[in-house]
Design an enzyme around this catalytic site. Sequence first.
Site, PDB file in Angstrom:
ATOM      1  N   ARG A 198       0.955  -1.669   0.139  1.00 36.92           N
ATOM      2  CA  ARG A 198       0.100  -0.310   0.203  1.00 36.92           C
ATOM      3  C   ARG A 198       0.739   1.541  -0.512  1.00 36.92           C
ATOM      4  O   ARG A 198       0.818   2.070  -0.599  1.00 36.92           O
ATOM      5  CB  ARG A 198      -0.721  -0.128   1.064  1.00 36.92           C
ATOM      6  CG  ARG A 198      -1.974  -1.272   1.188  1.00 36.92           C
ATOM      7  CD  ARG A 198      -3.078  -1.025   2.144  1.00 36.92           C
ATOM      8  NE  ARG A 198      -2.191  -1.970   3.397  1.00 36.92           N
ATOM      9  CZ  ARG A 198      -2.175  -3.028   3.590  1.00 36.92           C
ATOM     10  NH1 ARG A 198      -2.370  -3.826   2.797  1.00 36.92           N
ATOM     11  NH2 ARG A 198      -1.772  -3.369   4.516  1.00 36.92           N
TER      12      ARG A 198
ATOM     13  N   GLU B 298       6.049 -10.614  13.745  1.00 28.22           N
ATOM     14  CA  GLU B 298       5.572 -11.801  15.218  1.00 28.22           C
ATOM     15  C   GLU B 298       6.046 -12.931  15.056  1.00 28.22           C
ATOM     16  O   GLU B 298       5.724 -14.072  15.877  1.00 28.22           O
ATOM     17  CB  GLU B 298       4.307 -11.142  15.475  1.00 28.22           C
ATOM     18  CG  GLU B 298       3.276 -10.894  14.426  1.00 28.22           C
ATOM     19  CD  GLU B 298       3.446  -9.716  13.528  1.00 28.22           C
ATOM     20  OE1 GLU B 298       2.097 -10.472  12.497  1.00 28.22           O
ATOM     21  OE2 GLU B 298       4.396  -9.341  13.838  1.00 28.22           O
TER      22      GLU B 298
END
Length: 179
Positions: free
Chosen positions: A62, A99
Amino acid sequence: MIAQKQVRDYIRSIVDFPHEGIVFRDVTTLFADPRGFRMAIDQLLHPYAGMRFDKVVGLEARGFILGGAVAHQLSAGFVPIRKKGKLPGAVISESYTLEYGEAVVEIHDDAIAPGERILLVDDLLATGGTAEAGIKLVERLGGEIIGCAFIVDLPDLGGRARLDAMGMDVHALCAFEGL
């Protein structure tokens, strides 16, 4: 009197995406609205009015949408930082921790000349891992990051603090609490 919409008002929140317990901040609804998109681009540029930039660097994916529009407004070049294996020419790479594992981003090795002034843009600042990797790539090529601009900051995830600790000037249009 009707209150004027803010950038935050154009962003859709999707609960439990991509995993349970996550609220995804979807900027595609902002991009789809001409007034919202224009407002976001104008506000991303506002702190840098009168400053010279040679290139705008956009982080996949994006950040490409934002970066192209911002570069156009600044009359600057645009440089994508992509996921590993997506750029056709000679590249340099930077890995970073997610993560759930590790990822790698790349930039063409001739995309930025030493001393060029760079604005890094992306839609969202979460943990700051991707942004930090992008900053390191630009700096390895000799570019000078003048600012880092984002639509959304998720302060609970620590990305802004991470970039602040690197000495970066960070600008975000809005913030959302939580994950």
